[in-house]
Design a protein around this motif. Structure first.
Motif, PDB file in Angstrom:
ATOM      1  N   SER A  43      62.446  50.566  23.997  1.00 15.93           N
ATOM      2  CA  SER A  43      63.527  50.711  24.979  1.00 15.93           C
ATOM      3  C   SER A  43      63.259  49.825  26.188  1.00 15.93           C
ATOM      4  O   SER A  43      62.112  49.521  26.517  1.00 15.93           O
ATOM      5  CB  SER A  43      63.647  52.165  25.431  1.00 15.93           C
ATOM      6  OG  SER A  43      62.560  52.523  26.242  1.00 15.93           O
ATOM      7  N   ARG A  45      65.647  48.588  30.123  1.00 16.73           N
ATOM      8  CA  ARG A  45      66.882  48.816  30.885  1.00 16.73           C
ATOM      9  C   ARG A  45      67.968  47.841  30.465  1.00 16.73           C
ATOM     10  O   ARG A  45      69.115  48.188  30.294  1.00 16.73           O
ATOM     11  CB  ARG A  45      66.610  48.571  32.385  1.00 16.73           C
ATOM     12  CG  ARG A  45      66.265  49.782  33.150  1.00 16.73           C
ATOM     13  CD  ARG A  45      65.994  49.435  34.580  1.00 16.73           C
ATOM     14  NE  ARG A  45      64.963  48.402  34.695  1.00 16.73           N
ATOM     15  CZ  ARG A  45      64.138  48.285  35.715  1.00 16.73           C
ATOM     16  NH1 ARG A  45      64.221  49.135  36.709  1.00 16.73           N
ATOM     17  NH2 ARG A  45      63.237  47.338  35.769  1.00 16.73           N
ATOM     18  N   ASP A  46      67.573  46.565  30.278  1.00 15.94           N
ATOM     19  CA  ASP A  46      68.552  45.511  30.039  1.00 15.94           C
ATOM     20  C   ASP A  46      68.172  44.779  28.749  1.00 15.94           C
ATOM     21  O   ASP A  46      67.196  44.024  28.713  1.00 15.94           O
ATOM     22  CB  ASP A  46      68.514  44.559  31.256  1.00 15.94           C
ATOM     23  CG  ASP A  46      69.409  43.347  31.065  1.00 15.94           C
ATOM     24  OD1 ASP A  46      70.070  43.254  30.006  1.00 15.94           O
ATOM     25  OD2 ASP A  46      69.423  42.490  31.976  1.00 15.94           O
ATOM     26  N   THR A  62      68.657  51.237  25.149  1.00 18.22           N
ATOM     27  CA  THR A  62      68.452  51.375  26.607  1.00 18.22           C
ATOM     28  C   THR A  62      68.121  52.830  26.940  1.00 18.22           C
ATOM     29  O   THR A  62      67.847  53.150  28.085  1.00 18.22           O
ATOM     30  CB  THR A  62      69.722  50.969  27.391  1.00 18.22           C
ATOM     31  OG1 THR A  62      70.822  51.714  26.864  1.00 18.22           O
ATOM     32  CG2 THR A  62      69.980  49.483  27.304  1.00 18.22           C
TER      33      THR A  62
END
Ligand code: NAP
Ligand code: HSE
Length: 436
Positions: A43, A45-46, A62
């Motif tokens: 995983s 964030r972006d 994400t």
């Protein structure tokens, strides 16, 4: 044999480095672990951000929670940082019966007691070698290699960013902010770099080291922390004249009345090996009663170096996945029901020698007044230098090295000296450790 499936939370410096090392050394790692290790999920964030690793074949999301809830994942590797989302994800992973590897010293130092209690209850492993001193296997060394010793003290340069800044400033005369920006570009610094320069990151690591060295619960809130931002070029030069180097040191010492837990700039004799540990390198000196002093040295930050420790933890877990929990090494080196309640000492109780620098008006009798105050406080002076022509206005810098004294006594003496008319401004005080 089926591969061990990893769910990676975080694909930044350490997450990317971990994917790279696992790929690059896959064959050797599998010969060591006795199985293949597969990063199946990860995983970030972006998902559109460029990565330092190739994520082909890894299922990306994400949503970190999807990974900790995924029944296919056996080991969750937390490389997000901080103690909010990371804390929640680690606790959920443990509750779901997953083993955890983390490089997150803030998380372990602040929430480790809760995390290990939960892991013990669930019978899962939580490994955190990368949380202290990057790639140096210091946790394993203290927890296992020194298990026969009564550890007396340890002292370490345990923040790579801070050591990199001090070294570049000293050797190349570079500006603090410029070197810090480079440390950030190289991926050494914490998300909030004040953690590096104010000693908070080192205090997180020292809290962990003290716990495994002395068998005490993690007590980050009792650690004393002083950063490197007030060290001047003059102090570096004067220290060298006395035969010392200034390093940002974490020190934890067992005394008759309790345990010292402190991070601060420190003068170390230049002949000590640890005084010559430069750049992003870290070193930890451990004094055991049986072995004597041992020194551990290596890269304290950076993608591959930290991944080295993360992957070692993954291999350790993969090797004993099917072993009974009672056959495992205790998280904090001592059996959980054998932790001691030895108090952590307040700084007033800590005994060290001192370097003092002050600006004094160059008139007769000033030195006598200062030495009188120190003498009345039971503080003896080891060396003095006065630098004619180096001060501002009509002042001259006066530098004193003292013998050991309790910090509480030194605080009172400093207050009395600062109140003299001939002493201008605040006294700079740097603690001195002989590490002999
Ligand atoms: P980093 O480069 O900032 O990577 C953090 C990763 O976590 C990134 O992939 C980021 O996603 C992801 N992330 C952050 N917040 C998130 C959120 N709210 N939801 C989902 N994902 C999130 O940090 P790092 O330097 O690798 O450090 C990771 C951990 O290792 C920290 O605990 C640090 O203290 C520790 N550590 C670092 C080093 C080092 O040399 N850097 C050495 C030892 C230990 P994006 O990439 O999409 O932003
Ligand atoms: N920011 C940390 C350091 C990363 O510079 O030491 C390694 O823990």
């Amino acid at each position: 044999m089926n591969p061990v499936k990893i769910g990676l939370l975080g694909l930044g410096t350490v997450g990317g480095g971990t994917v790279n090392v696992l790929k690059r050394n896959a064959a050797e790692i599998s010969r060591r672990a006795g199985c293949n290790i597969e990063v199946a999920y990860a995983s970030a964030r972006d998902l559109n951000k460029p990565r330092i690793c190739d994520t082909t074949g890894i299922e990306l999301t994400t949503n970190a929670a999807e990974i900790v809830e995924n029944p296919d994942v056996q080991i969750v590797v937390e490389l997000i940082g901080g103690d909010t989302l990371a804390h929640e994800m680690v606790m959920r992973a443990i509750a779901n019966g997953k083993h955890v590897v983390t490089a997150n010293k803030a998380l372990i130092a602040k929430h480790g007691n809760e995390i290990f209690a939960a892991a013990q209850k669930q019978g899962v492993m939580v490994a955190f070698e990368a949380a202290v001193a990057g790639g140096i296997p210091i946790i394993k060394a203290i927890r296992e290699g020194l298990a026969g010793n009564h550890i007396e003290w340890l002292a370490g340069i345990i923040n790579g960013t801070g050591n990199f800044i001090l070294t570049e400033m000293r050797d190349k005369g570079r500006d603090f902010d410029d070197v810090l920006a480079e440390a950030q570009r190289l991926g050494y610094a914490e998300a909030d770099p004040t953690f590096d320069v104010e000693g908070i990151d080192a205090a997180h690591k020292l809290t962990i080291l003290a716990s495994i060295a002395f068998g005490i619960p993690l007590q980050f809130d009792k650690a004393f922390t002083e950063g490197i931002t007030r060290i001047t070029r003059e102090d570096v030069e004067y220290a060298e004249e006395f035969g010392y180097r200034i390093k940002h040191l974490g020190v934890s010492r067992r005394t008759d009345s309790g345990i010292e837990l402190r991070v601060h700039p420190t003068l170390i004799p230049e002949k000590r090996l640890i005084a010559n540990v430069d750049g992003v390198m870290n070193a930890v000196l451990v004094q055991g009663d049986a072995v004597g002093p041992t020194l551990y040295y290596g890269a304290g930050a950076g993608a591959d170096a930290t991944a080295s420790a993360v992957v070692a933890d993954i291999v350790d877990i993969a090797r004993v996945l099917s072993a009974e929990p009672s056959h495992r090494v205790p998280y904090l080196a001592f059996q959980p029901d054998q932790m001691a309640d030895t108090p952590i000492l307040s700084m007033d109780e800590v005994v060290t020698a001192y370097y003092l620098r002050m600006a004094v008006i160059d008139t007769p009798g000033v030195l006598a007044e200062i030495t009188r105050i120190l003498g009345e406080s039971g503080i003896s002076i080891e060396a003095v230098i006065q630098k004619a022509g180096r001060g501002e206005g009509d002042t001259v810098p006066l530098i004193l090295m003292t013998h050991e004294v309790k910090e509480g006594q030194m605080n009172k003496a400093i207050a009395a000296i600062e109140s003299l008319d001939a002493v201008q401004g605040e006294i700079t005080r740097i603690r001195v450790e002989s590490l002999g």
